[in-house]
Design a protein around this motif. Sequence first.
Motif, PDB file in Angstrom:
ATOM      1  N   UNK A   1       0.796  -1.225   0.000  1.00  0.00           N
ATOM      2  CA  UNK A   1       0.000   0.000   0.000  1.00  0.00           C
ATOM      3  C   UNK A   1       0.819   1.260   0.000  1.00  0.00           C
ATOM      4  N   UNK A   2       2.086   1.172   0.446  1.00  0.00           N
ATOM      5  CA  UNK A   2       2.869   2.401   0.593  1.00  0.00           C
ATOM      6  C   UNK A   2       4.329   2.311   0.160  1.00  0.00           C
ATOM      7  N   UNK A   3       4.858   1.125  -0.131  1.00  0.00           N
ATOM      8  CA  UNK A   3       6.222   1.063  -0.673  1.00  0.00           C
ATOM      9  C   UNK A   3       6.103   1.251  -2.186  1.00  0.00           C
ATOM     10  N   UNK A   4       6.702   2.321  -2.690  1.00  0.00           N
ATOM     11  CA  UNK A   4       6.465   2.735  -4.073  1.00  0.00           C
ATOM     12  C   UNK A   4       7.783   3.127  -4.749  1.00  0.00           C
ATOM     13  N   UNK A   5       7.776   3.241  -6.076  1.00  0.00           N
ATOM     14  CA  UNK A   5       8.988   3.668  -6.777  1.00  0.00           C
ATOM     15  C   UNK A   5       9.364   5.110  -6.431  1.00  0.00           C
ATOM     16  N   UNK A   6      10.665   5.379  -6.414  1.00  0.00           N
ATOM     17  CA  UNK A   6      11.159   6.749  -6.239  1.00  0.00           C
ATOM     18  C   UNK A   6      12.542   6.846  -6.849  1.00  0.00           C
ATOM     19  N   UNK A   7      12.744   7.887  -7.636  1.00  0.00           N
ATOM     20  CA  UNK A   7      14.004   8.105  -8.347  1.00  0.00           C
ATOM     21  C   UNK A   7      14.405   9.565  -8.171  1.00  0.00           C
ATOM     22  N   UNK A   8      15.690   9.795  -7.890  1.00  0.00           N
ATOM     23  CA  UNK A   8      16.239  11.141  -7.770  1.00  0.00           C
ATOM     24  C   UNK A   8      17.364  11.289  -8.795  1.00  0.00           C
ATOM     25  N   UNK A   9      17.268  12.303  -9.625  1.00  0.00           N
ATOM     26  CA  UNK A   9      18.281  12.517 -10.660  1.00  0.00           C
ATOM     27  C   UNK A   9      18.732  13.971 -10.651  1.00  0.00           C
ATOM     28  N   UNK A  10      20.046  14.181 -10.578  1.00  0.00           N
ATOM     29  CA  UNK A  10      20.624  15.521 -10.684  1.00  0.00           C
ATOM     30  C   UNK A  10      21.974  15.351 -11.371  1.00  0.00           C
ATOM     31  N   UNK A  11      22.025  15.725 -12.623  1.00  0.00           N
ATOM     32  CA  UNK A  11      23.202  15.481 -13.450  1.00  0.00           C
ATOM     33  C   UNK A  11      24.452  16.063 -12.815  1.00  0.00           C
ATOM     34  N   UNK A  12      25.462  15.211 -12.650  1.00  0.00           N
ATOM     35  CA  UNK A  12      26.732  15.660 -12.105  1.00  0.00           C
ATOM     36  C   UNK A  12      26.777  15.778 -10.597  1.00  0.00           C
ATOM     37  N   UNK A  13      25.635  15.619  -9.941  1.00  0.00           N
ATOM     38  CA  UNK A  13      25.557  15.755  -8.480  1.00  0.00           C
ATOM     39  C   UNK A  13      25.193  14.429  -7.809  1.00  0.00           C
ATOM     40  N   UNK A  14      24.243  13.722  -8.381  1.00  0.00           N
ATOM     41  CA  UNK A  14      23.814  12.439  -7.829  1.00  0.00           C
ATOM     42  C   UNK A  14      24.408  11.331  -8.683  1.00  0.00           C
ATOM     43  N   UNK A  15      25.169  10.460  -8.062  1.00  0.00           N
ATOM     44  CA  UNK A  15      25.794   9.359  -8.787  1.00  0.00           C
ATOM     45  C   UNK A  15      24.824   8.204  -8.956  1.00  0.00           C
ATOM     46  N   UNK A  16      25.090   7.366  -9.951  1.00  0.00           N
ATOM     47  CA  UNK A  16      24.247   6.204 -10.171  1.00  0.00           C
ATOM     48  C   UNK A  16      24.371   5.251  -8.995  1.00  0.00           C
ATOM     49  N   UNK A  17      23.234   4.910  -8.397  1.00  0.00           N
ATOM     50  CA  UNK A  17      23.240   3.981  -7.274  1.00  0.00           C
ATOM     51  C   UNK A  17      21.833   3.497  -6.987  1.00  0.00           C
ATOM     52  N   UNK A  18      21.758   2.424  -6.220  1.00  0.00           N
ATOM     53  CA  UNK A  18      20.496   1.887  -5.720  1.00  0.00           C
ATOM     54  C   UNK A  18      20.628   1.813  -4.210  1.00  0.00           C
ATOM     55  N   UNK A  19      19.625   2.299  -3.491  1.00  0.00           N
ATOM     56  CA  UNK A  19      19.715   2.350  -2.032  1.00  0.00           C
ATOM     57  C   UNK A  19      18.470   1.765  -1.395  1.00  0.00           C
ATOM     58  N   UNK A  20      18.678   1.043  -0.275  1.00  0.00           N
ATOM     59  CA  UNK A  20      17.545   0.544   0.510  1.00  0.00           C
ATOM     60  C   UNK A  20      17.363   1.368   1.785  1.00  0.00           C
ATOM     61  N   UNK A  21      17.914   2.586   1.812  1.00  0.00           N
ATOM     62  CA  UNK A  21      17.687   3.483   2.950  1.00  0.00           C
ATOM     63  C   UNK A  21      16.218   3.885   3.007  1.00  0.00           C
ATOM     64  N   UNK A  22      15.681   3.984   4.210  1.00  0.00           N
ATOM     65  CA  UNK A  22      14.287   4.350   4.410  1.00  0.00           C
ATOM     66  C   UNK A  22      14.080   5.834   4.107  1.00  0.00           C
TER      67      UNK A  22
END
Length: 445
Positions: A309-330
């Motif tokens: 009901x509440x675990x959903x997709x989320x993506x953060x993109x900022x060119x040159x600032x956010x590196x490619x990664x996958x995180x299981x942080x809450x």
Amino acid sequence: MRIPLSNVLILFLSFACCYCSSKADGPPDADRPNIVLIMADDLGYHDLACYGNTKINTPNIDALAEAGLRLTNFHSNGVVCSPTRAALLTGLYPQEAGVEGVVTAKSHRDVGMNLDHYTLAEYLKDAGYATAAFGKWHLGYQAKYGPLSQGFDHFKGFVSGNIDYFSHIDQEGYEDWWQGTELNPEEGYLTELITDHGIDFIRAHQDSSFFLYLPHGAPHYPYQGPEDEAERSIAGDFVVGGKREDKDVAYKEMIESLDKNVGRIVQTLEEEGRMNNTLIIFCSDNGATPNVGSNAPYRGYKSQVYEGGHRVPAIFYWKGKISQSVSDELVLSMDIFPTIADLVAEDPVNTEKTSGISVAELLLGNQAGLTNNERTVFWRFKNQKAATKAPWKVVLTPDSAELFNLANDPSETTNLKDSFPEIFVELNESLKNWEEGLTEELISN
């Protein structure tokens, strides 16, 4: 310990006024990003290719995920739409913002989210940003509760929970397409129309920092693809969810259209030379319904406090600032406000002003010492309640009291309440204490 809600507005305004005086009159600052916040409606955890779906094609959203940060432990604060939107804009639990349930067209036409709550849009506007919302509002039907009263300079969209994708009639048969505070009918398929206005806004703000909020209707019902036609008319007879029998196919068409239009926003940012200083956030407001969509591998669906009901997709993109990664942080919807505030401000905002916490360090790759997963967080909707403190989760319904170890059992299949009674009691007490601390008068179902 978080300070009383009555002091939130005063403290935020004090900070914002000081900050605004130094930033508002200057040109765009490459170190403080433009914000493009795109929210899907009823999109399940497993509905995107980058989250494992093999039937729905989402190359544009996948590209953001492949180059940015993809979260696997992101949660909407609500299990239906209005509560999550309130949490997103205030940085508070929905119950603290007074919006625990759906702001319905039948029962709540005269009420809306309390204007005393300082919103993300108000914060960014005070910091010198141009602000706009195009799409679904769903936090109040009257103009006095609308986007222009909550920090947005511009609004085009609808205020109800859903509209026909072509005629823009809501499920009660009301015309529902607004420009500012006035009804202003426009032609166009909903997903494309929202994007058109977003593109116009980006192009019109070459010389200023901007916050663009795009809360889409897709893939919420009525299930209509871009090649379909209008079904609803004012006060007419219609099927609320849409007349198509192949709803799974329509759902696929709607998500693929959403993806295409995310690509149009990205292309515009590139053409206008704004990609290097723009943070793009993509998320959903709650899980998919039991009828269409997929929350796999999680149990439950929209309107339930199980993970689906509440675990959903989320993506953060900022060119040159956010590196490619996958995180299981809450991370939760209410964390977006303090996170953006940290990225925008010269000095970090004191997160005791919100129940959400800043995850700016996570976005920027500084993960040493992060404590996101150590906190206890809560959900409540109607007669259901839940509390999580990793790895444990308590779920309370009228029919059951359950304890799950999400690390070993993310699908919530095995009730460990009797095996770990002390942990159950501890989480249950935390939930009771949180509820006892709530003071806001609620808009509820």
